[in-house]
Design a protein around this motif. Structure first.
Motif, PDB file in Angstrom:
ATOM      1  N   GLY A  86     -42.193-152.543  10.853  1.00 50.55           N
ATOM      2  CA  GLY A  86     -41.634-153.888  10.830  1.00 50.55           C
ATOM      3  C   GLY A  86     -41.256-154.363  12.216  1.00 50.55           C
ATOM      4  N   SER A  87     -40.121-155.023  12.297  1.00 55.13           N
ATOM      5  CA  SER A  87     -39.704-155.668  13.541  1.00 55.13           C
ATOM      6  C   SER A  87     -39.177-154.671  14.575  1.00 55.13           C
ATOM      7  CB  SER A  87     -38.626-156.708  13.241  1.00 55.13           C
ATOM      8  OG  SER A  87     -37.513-156.084  12.633  1.00 55.13           O
ATOM      9  N   LEU A  88     -39.320-155.067  15.829  1.00 55.20           N
ATOM     10  CA  LEU A  88     -38.774-154.313  16.948  1.00 55.20           C
ATOM     11  C   LEU A  88     -37.253-154.450  16.908  1.00 55.20           C
ATOM     12  CD1 LEU A  88     -39.255-152.798  19.677  1.00 55.20           C
ATOM     13  CD2 LEU A  88     -39.229-155.064  20.759  1.00 55.20           C
ATOM     14  N   LEU A  89     -36.547-153.316  16.948  1.00 54.07           N
ATOM     15  CA  LEU A  89     -35.084-153.332  16.911  1.00 54.07           C
ATOM     16  C   LEU A  89     -34.463-153.169  18.285  1.00 54.07           C
ATOM     17  CD1 LEU A  89     -34.534-150.992  13.839  1.00 54.07           C
ATOM     18  CD2 LEU A  89     -34.122-153.462  13.921  1.00 54.07           C
ATOM     19  N   ASP A  90     -35.086-152.343  19.126  1.00 52.77           N
ATOM     20  CA  ASP A  90     -34.455-151.994  20.391  1.00 52.77           C
ATOM     21  C   ASP A  90     -35.495-151.415  21.341  1.00 52.77           C
ATOM     22  OD1 ASP A  90     -32.233-151.822  22.043  1.00 52.77           O
ATOM     23  OD2 ASP A  90     -31.593-149.880  21.276  1.00 52.77           O
ATOM     24  N   ALA A  91     -35.265-151.602  22.618  1.00 55.59           N
ATOM     25  CA  ALA A  91     -36.067-150.985  23.680  1.00 55.59           C
ATOM     26  C   ALA A  91     -35.119-150.724  24.840  1.00 55.59           C
ATOM     27  CB  ALA A  91     -37.213-151.904  24.103  1.00 55.59           C
ATOM     28  N   GLN A  92     -35.019-149.468  25.256  1.00 53.26           N
ATOM     29  CA  GLN A  92     -34.063-149.114  26.299  1.00 53.26           C
ATOM     30  C   GLN A  92     -34.463-147.805  26.966  1.00 53.26           C
ATOM     31  OE1 GLN A  92     -30.239-147.462  24.940  1.00 53.26           O
ATOM     32  NE2 GLN A  92     -30.987-147.743  22.848  1.00 53.26           N
TER      33      GLN A  92
ATOM     34  N   PHE B  98     -38.333-143.947  27.875  1.00 51.44           N
ATOM     35  CA  PHE B  98     -38.259-145.339  27.454  1.00 51.44           C
ATOM     36  C   PHE B  98     -38.368-145.305  25.941  1.00 51.44           C
ATOM     37  CE2 PHE B  98     -40.067-149.597  26.642  1.00 51.44           C
ATOM     38  CZ  PHE B  98     -39.003-150.341  27.117  1.00 51.44           C
ATOM     39  N   LEU B  99     -37.291-145.634  25.270  1.00 47.04           N
ATOM     40  CA  LEU B  99     -37.185-145.515  23.821  1.00 47.04           C
ATOM     41  C   LEU B  99     -37.394-146.876  23.166  1.00 47.04           C
ATOM     42  CD1 LEU B  99     -36.415-143.672  21.415  1.00 47.04           C
ATOM     43  CD2 LEU B  99     -34.045-144.343  21.831  1.00 47.04           C
ATOM     44  N   VAL B 100     -38.387-146.946  22.296  1.00 47.22           N
ATOM     45  CA  VAL B 100     -38.711-148.166  21.558  1.00 47.22           C
ATOM     46  C   VAL B 100     -38.472-147.864  20.078  1.00 47.22           C
ATOM     47  CG1 VAL B 100     -40.522-149.852  21.058  1.00 47.22           C
ATOM     48  CG2 VAL B 100     -40.469-148.706  23.285  1.00 47.22           C
ATOM     49  N   THR B 101     -37.659-148.691  19.434  1.00 48.03           N
ATOM     50  CA  THR B 101     -37.296-148.426  18.041  1.00 48.03           C
ATOM     51  C   THR B 101     -37.649-149.618  17.166  1.00 48.03           C
ATOM     52  OG1 THR B 101     -35.423-147.164  18.892  1.00 48.03           O
ATOM     53  CG2 THR B 101     -35.455-147.593  16.545  1.00 48.03           C
ATOM     54  N   TYR B 102     -38.312-149.322  16.039  1.00 49.07           N
ATOM     55  CA  TYR B 102     -38.737-150.335  15.073  1.00 49.07           C
ATOM     56  C   TYR B 102     -38.083-150.077  13.719  1.00 49.07           C
ATOM     57  CZ  TYR B 102     -42.697-151.618  18.078  1.00 49.07           C
ATOM     58  OH  TYR B 102     -43.484-152.053  19.111  1.00 49.07           O
ATOM     59  N   ARG B 103     -37.943-151.108  12.950  1.00 49.36           N
ATOM     60  CA  ARG B 103     -37.606-150.981  11.528  1.00 49.36           C
ATOM     61  C   ARG B 103     -38.899-150.571  10.852  1.00 49.36           C
ATOM     62  NH1 ARG B 103     -36.178-150.296   6.853  1.00 49.36           N
ATOM     63  NH2 ARG B 103     -34.967-151.736   5.586  1.00 49.36           N
TER      64      ARG B 103
ATOM     65  N   ILE C 162     -25.477-137.164  16.864  1.00 45.87           N
ATOM     66  CA  ILE C 162     -26.603-138.091  16.984  1.00 45.87           C
ATOM     67  C   ILE C 162     -26.393-138.952  18.226  1.00 45.87           C
ATOM     68  CG2 ILE C 162     -25.486-139.717  15.405  1.00 45.87           C
ATOM     69  CD1 ILE C 162     -28.282-140.609  14.483  1.00 45.87           C
ATOM     70  N   SER C 163     -27.469-139.240  18.930  1.00 39.26           N
ATOM     71  CA  SER C 163     -27.408-140.034  20.154  1.00 39.26           C
ATOM     72  C   SER C 163     -26.982-141.471  19.857  1.00 39.26           C
ATOM     73  CB  SER C 163     -28.775-140.024  20.829  1.00 39.26           C
ATOM     74  OG  SER C 163     -28.792-140.902  21.928  1.00 39.26           O
ATOM     75  N   ALA C 164     -26.200-142.034  20.754  1.00 36.50           N
ATOM     76  CA  ALA C 164     -25.748-143.420  20.616  1.00 36.50           C
ATOM     77  C   ALA C 164     -26.921-144.399  20.604  1.00 36.50           C
ATOM     78  CB  ALA C 164     -24.784-143.780  21.744  1.00 36.50           C
ATOM     79  N   CYS C 165     -28.020-144.061  21.269  1.00 40.27           N
ATOM     80  CA  CYS C 165     -29.177-144.959  21.276  1.00 40.27           C
ATOM     81  C   CYS C 165     -29.781-145.078  19.873  1.00 40.27           C
ATOM     82  CB  CYS C 165     -30.223-144.523  22.300  1.00 40.27           C
ATOM     83  SG  CYS C 165     -30.853-142.865  22.090  1.00 40.27           S
ATOM     84  N   TYR C 166     -29.684-144.011  19.071  1.00 38.59           N
ATOM     85  CA  TYR C 166     -30.174-144.072  17.696  1.00 38.59           C
ATOM     86  C   TYR C 166     -29.217-144.855  16.803  1.00 38.59           C
ATOM     87  CZ  TYR C 166     -33.333-140.319  19.202  1.00 38.59           C
ATOM     88  OH  TYR C 166     -34.266-139.568  19.855  1.00 38.59           O
ATOM     89  N   THR C 167     -27.920-144.632  16.960  1.00 37.50           N
ATOM     90  CA  THR C 167     -26.963-145.361  16.121  1.00 37.50           C
ATOM     91  C   THR C 167     -26.994-146.856  16.427  1.00 37.50           C
ATOM     92  OG1 THR C 167     -25.132-144.831  17.616  1.00 37.50           O
ATOM     93  CG2 THR C 167     -25.436-143.388  15.721  1.00 37.50           C
ATOM     94  N   ARG C 168     -27.267-147.206  17.678  1.00 36.89           N
ATOM     95  CA  ARG C 168     -27.390-148.622  18.055  1.00 36.89           C
ATOM     96  C   ARG C 168     -28.540-149.281  17.292  1.00 36.89           C
ATOM     97  NH1 ARG C 168     -28.171-150.688  24.297  1.00 36.89           N
ATOM     98  NH2 ARG C 168     -30.196-151.584  23.839  1.00 36.89           N
ATOM     99  N   ALA C 169     -29.684-148.615  17.223  1.00 35.62           N
ATOM    100  CA  ALA C 169     -30.844-149.165  16.516  1.00 35.62           C
ATOM    101  C   ALA C 169     -30.587-149.215  15.006  1.00 35.62           C
ATOM    102  CB  ALA C 169     -32.081-148.332  16.810  1.00 35.62           C
ATOM    103  N   ILE C 170     -29.916-148.205  14.466  1.00 36.71           N
ATOM    104  CA  ILE C 170     -29.602-148.193  13.035  1.00 36.71           C
ATOM    105  C   ILE C 170     -28.693-149.369  12.708  1.00 36.71           C
ATOM    106  CG2 ILE C 170     -28.394-146.922  11.204  1.00 36.71           C
ATOM    107  CD1 ILE C 170     -29.328-144.310  12.754  1.00 36.71           C
ATOM    108  N   LYS C 171     -27.676-149.595  13.527  1.00 43.04           N
ATOM    109  CA  LYS C 171     -26.751-150.718  13.311  1.00 43.04           C
ATOM    110  C   LYS C 171     -27.505-152.049  13.350  1.00 43.04           C
ATOM    111  CE  LYS C 171     -22.478-152.825  15.035  1.00 43.04           C
ATOM    112  NZ  LYS C 171     -22.590-153.861  14.101  1.00 43.04           N
ATOM    113  N   ARG C 172     -28.417-152.201  14.283  1.00 48.98           N
ATOM    114  CA  ARG C 172     -29.207-153.440  14.368  1.00 48.98           C
ATOM    115  C   ARG C 172     -30.052-153.640  13.116  1.00 48.98           C
ATOM    116  NH1 ARG C 172     -31.086-153.991  20.718  1.00 48.98           N
ATOM    117  NH2 ARG C 172     -28.983-154.419  21.450  1.00 48.98           N
ATOM    118  N   SER C 173     -30.598-152.553  12.593  1.00 49.67           N
ATOM    119  CA  SER C 173     -31.402-152.638  11.384  1.00 49.67           C
ATOM    120  C   SER C 173     -30.550-153.050  10.181  1.00 49.67           C
ATOM    121  CB  SER C 173     -32.086-151.304  11.098  1.00 49.67           C
ATOM    122  OG  SER C 173     -32.918-151.404   9.982  1.00 49.67           O
ATOM    123  N   LEU C 174     -29.352-152.476  10.077  1.00 55.39           N
ATOM    124  CA  LEU C 174     -28.464-152.811   8.973  1.00 55.39           C
ATOM    125  C   LEU C 174     -27.924-154.231   9.069  1.00 55.39           C
ATOM    126  CD1 LEU C 174     -26.522-149.439   8.774  1.00 55.39           C
ATOM    127  CD2 LEU C 174     -28.083-150.364   7.035  1.00 55.39           C
ATOM    128  N   ASP C 175     -27.805-154.751  10.299  1.00 58.99           N
ATOM    129  CA  ASP C 175     -27.299-156.115  10.506  1.00 58.99           C
ATOM    130  C   ASP C 175     -28.350-157.181  10.227  1.00 58.99           C
ATOM    131  OD1 ASP C 175     -24.844-155.082  11.186  1.00 58.99           O
ATOM    132  OD2 ASP C 175     -25.130-155.319  13.353  1.00 58.99           O
TER     133      ASP C 175
END
Length: 130
Positions: A63-69, A80-85, A116-129
């Protein structure tokens, strides 16, 4: 001055109907999102589909791009971490591969109690929001 190059890691936030996230426990005893390293001539979306098949034994839709950092997921090593839903149609059964120690589904409330790394929890929070 040299060229700044980083490996690219593509991860997916896979939620079930109860908004629990699927996480894998690695050999460092940390929980992480499914996914892995971008291979030559592969799009980030193709990487995520391949890695979900290898790590979970299922087919996902990206799905959609959630984060890139830029993230330090291993001490002293940046990626370079790219996270998608991502979405699973429920076909088949999730299984853990030999790459990981465990697989589980976790609610947002318990994430703070996991290693768990904060970079993962950040992407999870964005997905839930979303």
């Amino acid at each position: 001055m040299g060229i700044y190059r980083l490996p690219v890691s593509v991860k997916g936030v896979l939620l079930d109907a109860a908004d629990r996230v699927c996480l894998l426990k690695n050999d460092r005893n940390e929980w992480e999102l499914p996914g892995g390293r971008l291979e030559p001539r592969e799009s980030p979306e193709q990487t995520l589909v391949r890695e979900a098949g290898e790590e979970l034994g299922i087919q996902v839709l990206v799905g959609s791009l959630l984060d890139a950092q830029v993230a330090e997921v291993i001490p002293g090593r940046e990626v370079f971490l790219v996270t998608y839903r991502c979405f699973w149609d429920g076909e088949g059964q999730i299984r853990k591969s030999s790459e990981h120690e465990d697989v589980g589904w976790f609610s947002a409330e318990v994430l703070c109690s996991l290693k768990i790394s904060a970079c993962y929890t950040r992407a999870i929070k964005r997905s839930l929001d979303d």
